[in-house]
Enzyme design. Structure first.
Site, short mmCIF file in Angstrom:
data_model
loop_
_atom_site.label_atom_id
_atom_site.label_comp_id
_atom_site.label_asym_id
_atom_site.label_seq_id
_atom_site.Cartn_x
_atom_site.Cartn_y
_atom_site.Cartn_z
N GLU A 1 5.59 133.42 0.73
CA GLU A 1 6.75 132.74 1.31
C GLU A 1 6.42 132.47 2.78
OE1 GLU A 1 11.56 133.46 1.35
OE2 GLU A 1 10.27 135.17 1.77
N GLU B 1 18.67 128.72 7.09
CA GLU B 1 18.91 130.01 6.45
C GLU B 1 19.91 130.80 7.29
OE1 GLU B 1 16.63 134.03 4.79
OE2 GLU B 1 15.47 132.27 5.37
#
Length: 221
Positions: A117, A208
């Site tokens: 990620e 996010e």
């Protein structure tokens, strides 16, 4: 931090407006508005919206590469538009972004074999994402300096379900909410720092949030 477990389009706002004047506009808005996790394609761009269900988070796909997301006292969510698969592309983005607490604006994505990620962080809120991470150097790119970090997630949500995987980070020292990101510069710097890259899965310009509130309207190209 993405686990696409619930793929449900939020159409609840359609009820009660079908008989109203201009109801087609309301129906179309409801089709674009998401409040639960989903991925797909919109106006030629891949989009991804994941939420753990905490607080209130609403994601809207706009025209072309535009998206909007608003969140209030959220749990954790990641949302944005981009490409699937990703690549060593030059990414341009512009718009507005603000978070009252813990939030990131980044070029974000996943790789496989190995499962990775990654974040190229352009701006963040009250929490520095490098906290507790291993510093591996710096890279100069697109008029700024980025610090390179590595962290490891254990038994965490991923595109392959619950897994243990590395996270690679480039964190810009001077925040911005519009600009160009030459992703190849970061991938090359990560490899030079000894980080192993995999095969591209999706890549998005992501907002996010974690236990925070905020809003973003961004256009990606």
């Amino acid at each position: 931090m993405v686990s696409f477990s619930s793929l449900v389009l939020a159409l609840s706002t359609v009820a009660g407006v079908l008989a109203a004047p201009g109801s087609e506009q309301y129906v179309e808005l409801a089709k674009r508005q998401l409040t639960s996790s989903q991925t797909g394609t919109n106006n030629g761009y891949f989009y991804s919206f994941w939420t753990d269900g905490g607080g209130k988070v609403t994601y809207n796909n706009g025209n072309g590469g535009q998206y909007q997301v608003d969140w209030t006292n959220c749990g954790n969510f990641v949302a944005g538009k981009g490409w699937n698969p990703g690549s060593e592309r030059t990414v341009t983005y512009s718009g507005s972004w603000e978070s009252s607490g813990n939030g990131y604006l980044s070029v974000y994505g996943w790789m496989t074999n190995p499962l990775v990620e990654y974040y190229i962080v352009e701006s963040y809120g009250s929490y520095d994402p490098s906290t507790g991470a291993t510093h591996l150097g710096t890279v100069e790119s697109d008029g700024g300096t980025y610090n390179i970090y590595k962290t490891t997630r254990t038994n965490a949500p991923s595109i392959q379900g619950t897994a243990t995987f590395d996270q690679y980070w480039s964190v810009r020292t001077s925040h911005r909410v519009s600009g160009t990101v030459t992703t190849k510069n970061h991938f090359d710097a990560w490899k030079k720092a000894g980080l192993k890259l995999g095969n591209f899965d999706y890549m998005i310009v992501a907002t996010e949030g974690y236990q925070s509130s905020g809003s973003a309207t961004l256009t990606v190209s």
